[in-house]
Design an enzyme around this catalytic site. Structure first.
Site, mmCIF file in Angstrom:
data_model
loop_
_atom_site.group_PDB
_atom_site.id
_atom_site.type_symbol
_atom_site.label_atom_id
_atom_site.label_comp_id
_atom_site.label_asym_id
_atom_site.label_seq_id
_atom_site.Cartn_x
_atom_site.Cartn_y
_atom_site.Cartn_z
ATOM 1 N N HIS A 50 1.013 -0.906 -0.003
ATOM 2 C CA HIS A 50 -0.050 0.259 -0.009
ATOM 3 C C HIS A 50 1.048 1.142 -0.027
ATOM 4 O O HIS A 50 0.654 1.923 -0.742
ATOM 5 C CB HIS A 50 -1.178 -0.016 0.923
ATOM 6 C CG HIS A 50 -2.026 1.469 0.855
ATOM 7 N ND1 HIS A 50 -3.428 1.382 0.456
ATOM 8 C CD2 HIS A 50 -2.014 2.348 1.404
ATOM 9 C CE1 HIS A 50 -3.981 1.709 0.065
ATOM 10 N NE2 HIS A 50 -3.058 3.074 0.947
ATOM 11 N N TYR A 105 1.795 5.855 -2.266
ATOM 12 C CA TYR A 105 2.421 7.204 -1.826
ATOM 13 C C TYR A 105 3.696 7.486 -2.474
ATOM 14 O O TYR A 105 3.978 8.697 -3.205
ATOM 15 C CB TYR A 105 2.265 7.616 -0.286
ATOM 16 C CG TYR A 105 0.766 6.566 -0.373
ATOM 17 C CD1 TYR A 105 -0.046 7.720 -0.514
ATOM 18 C CD2 TYR A 105 0.590 5.949 0.619
ATOM 19 C CE1 TYR A 105 -1.640 7.319 -0.145
ATOM 20 C CE2 TYR A 105 -1.075 5.271 1.181
ATOM 21 C CZ TYR A 105 -2.415 6.859 0.953
ATOM 22 O OH TYR A 105 -2.961 6.296 0.736
ATOM 23 N N ARG A 126 -8.031 -9.969 -13.004
ATOM 24 C CA ARG A 126 -7.434 -10.664 -13.417
ATOM 25 C C ARG A 126 -7.942 -12.413 -13.566
ATOM 26 O O ARG A 126 -7.500 -13.757 -13.221
ATOM 27 C CB ARG A 126 -6.402 -11.809 -11.501
ATOM 28 C CG ARG A 126 -5.954 -10.375 -11.472
ATOM 29 C CD ARG A 126 -5.526 -10.899 -10.216
ATOM 30 N NE ARG A 126 -4.219 -9.614 -9.452
ATOM 31 C CZ ARG A 126 -4.005 -9.990 -8.136
ATOM 32 N NH1 ARG A 126 -4.124 -10.956 -7.478
ATOM 33 N NH2 ARG A 126 -2.492 -8.964 -8.276
#
Length: 590
Positions: free
Chosen positions: A252, A256, A467
């Site tokens: 995660h 950023y 997927r």
């Protein structure tokens, strides 16, 4: 030597007009070594973008059934892995390396302490990329004993060839080495500027790298300690939950790592392009510090359905993720305020009339502005992903890649393209070519992504899986919604095609510029007007990078310490899942 003249991207602000009266060299002439490294990183990034984008088009046409003649459904997963790795690891990491190299050089006004460090990091990145790419593409040829169909999110039970994991490790370590070169440059600058505030762009680069060093601890342990020995046959089993946890420890915050360079562009370059000034330097610093603190202790929100992880820690991850809305909202406020200031400086009036005065015909500005607008939509869909209960509705559906294409696929990618229109002339000394094509390209990308991501989100809501090469099943119809499933497939195929056309347009502009001859005055420069509220208005503690690094590690220990200790206690190589955290066994009445 390239020279600079006042141009369409220079501001009307008084301070910048004063700067324009001075003689200035282009970045490539002032820092030739750093400009060369940035050119090389951009070149690799653009090649990866082209190949990864082609794989994306093949995926869009294949899974929608529009055209399945490129690859078989079995090879679809090789293409999917290549699309993910080349775009979200290679394109991003190389572009960020070059972009940050320019930013820290420009803002500290000094070159590398020892260019061999940055070039050494670049070499490691390149070797790692070649190894990973060869391992992935080998899966397309039966005669090549290589394969890495691990779908980008590389954790067990899917296993890749050792070359893929070694390549991934080199990419991570290479980024560390490149970052070390930037910190050495900053430490050298600090010796001569003990009482100075860290220049804003340098502050953004360094805080991003602090976050990156913390975030990559997990994936480094996963790859080096578990996956490489496992793929080499040195160990026979691994704990899939522990490996997944270590991956999402990194999985995660890497978002950023992609987004913060876009923030750097939105905070510092876009206000200048609009003809204004940054609204608040202090708010920008607070935003980056919050990302250092909050980016990493959130990974469990990717594992809501995983067993063996206490629900309380998943709740903590959800809470931390929601806290991340704060720096994003602060960014929205600051950037919009900066643009409104620019619009009103140029005669705009009314609540929204100032928008008309912004330079929408300039690709560098329009690309960044449209990317920011798309990111706002991605933020809302991200809140759904982060919600502990509503996440179950969209988990593992096409909603997730729909969200992902709004964030990294547009907020980062379109910002990177827009920044390239402005920066490549400065690192090459050549004027931007095919300007008419460049002016249209951001709008083409925006249209394509609007169609594709909108359909992906809606398809996820009716349960279409991600997927999957052929998401249609016999004797099963997805729930009827507005437009229907067939309409969503058409939108995805059309959107993917428009995105590829926009990608080709961007690459045509870039390579035409790179191959063009030098000469004439550049229309852009790296001078920035002072913010309306400058660094002196910000508390000095914000510049204490060591303090924020310590707090970030402490928060990570609180969020991950107990669950990871429990997993290790149950057997780091044991694939069985304990019913409850081992450390609580004997304490709980079960």
């Amino acid at each position: 030597m390239a020279t600079i003249t006042p141009d369409e991207t220079d501001t009307a602000a008084e301070t910048d007009e004063q700067v324009l009266d001075e003689e200035r060299d282009a970045f490539v002439d002032k820092f030739p070594t750093e400009a060369r490294l940035t050119r090389w990183t951009f070149l690799v990034a653009f090649v990866a973008l082209g190949i990864g984008g082609l794989f994306g088009l093949i995926q869009a046409l294949h899974r929608t059934g529009a055209f399945r003649g490129f690859v078989s459904s079995a090879d679809y997963y090789t293409i999917l892995t290549g699309h993910g790795v080349l775009l979200v690891l290679v394109f991003t990491t190389f572009f960020i390396s070059g972009f940050f190299n320019w930013a820290i050089t420009r803002s500290l006004d000094r070159g590398s302490v020892d260019p061999r460090v940055e070039y050494g990091g670049f070499a490691m990145l390149l070797v790692g990329t070649v190894l990973a790419a060869v391992a992935i593409l080998g899966g397309l040829f039966d005669s090549v004993p290589l394969s890495a169909d691990v779908l980008f999110t590389f954790y067990p039970p899917l296993q890749a060839h050792p070359a893929f994991y070694i390549g991934a490790a080199l990419i991570v370590v290479g980024s560390w080495v490149v970052g070390l070169g930037w910190f050495r440059r900053f430490w050298a600058w600090r010796k001569n500027n003990a009482d100075e505030r860290i220049p804003l762009q340098a502050f953004m680069v360094l805080t991003t790298m602090v976050m990156w060093y913390v975030a990559t601890i997990g994936v480094a342990i996963e790859v080096v300690v578990f996956l490489i020995p496992w793929s080499l046959g040195l160990i026979q089993t691994v704990d899939p939950i522990l490996a997944r946890t270590l991956f999402w420890f990194f999985g995660h915050p890497v978002v950023y790592f992609w987004l913060l360079p876009a923030y750097l562009a939105w905070y510092t370059i876009m206000p200048k392009l609009a003809g204004g000034r940054l609204f608040s330097d202090p708010l920008a610093r607070i935003v980056f510090v919050l990302f250092v603190l909050l980016s990493t202790p959130v990974g469990f929100h990717h594992q809501y359905v995983d067993p063996g992880i206490p629900e309380g820690f998943k709740f903590v991850a959800m809470t931390n993720t929601m806290f991340l809305l704060l720096p994003s909202l602060l960014t929205a406020f600051t950037v919009v305020a900066s643009l409104e200031h620019a619009g009103r400086q140029q005669g705009g009036s009314g609540r929204l009339g100032w928008l008309k005065t912004l330079p929408w015909g300039k690709p560098a500005f329009s690309g960044m502005a449209l990317a920011g607008l798309m990111f706002a939509a991605g933020g809302f869909s991200g809140m759904i992903n982060a919600g502990m209960n509503i996440n179950y509705l969209v988990h593992n559906t096409l909603w997730v890649p729909g969200h992902f294409h709004l964030t990294v696929g547009t907020a980062f990618a379109l910002t990177a393209m827009a920044a390239s229109y402005w920066l490549v002339p400065q690192i090459t000394g050549k004027r931007l070519q095919l300007r008419g094509v460049a002016a249209i390209q951001p709008y083409m990308w925006f249209l394509g992504m609007t169609l594709m991501s909108n359909a992906m989100h809606r398809a996820g809501l009716i349960g279409v899986p991600r997927r999957t090469a052929e998401p249609q099943y016999e004797a099963f119809n997805y729930a009827q919604t507005v437009g229907g499933y067939g309409e969503m497939r058409i939108q995805i195929a059309l959107g993917g095609t428009l995105l590829f056309v926009a990608l080709v347009m961007f690459l045509a502009v870039m390579f035409a510029t790179i191959l063009a001859g030098k000469g004439g005055n550049l229309r852009v420069n790296s001078e920035f007007p002072e913010p309306l509220s400058g660094a002196d208005d910000a508390p000095k503690v914000l510049d204490n990078l060591r303090l924020w690094a310590v707090f970030a590690l402490l928060l990570v220990a609180l969020a991950y310490g107990f669950p990871i200790y429990s997993m290790i206690q149950s057997g780091a190589l044991d694939p069985s899942i304990p019913a409850v955290p081992v450390s609580l066994a004997g304490w709980l009445p079960i």
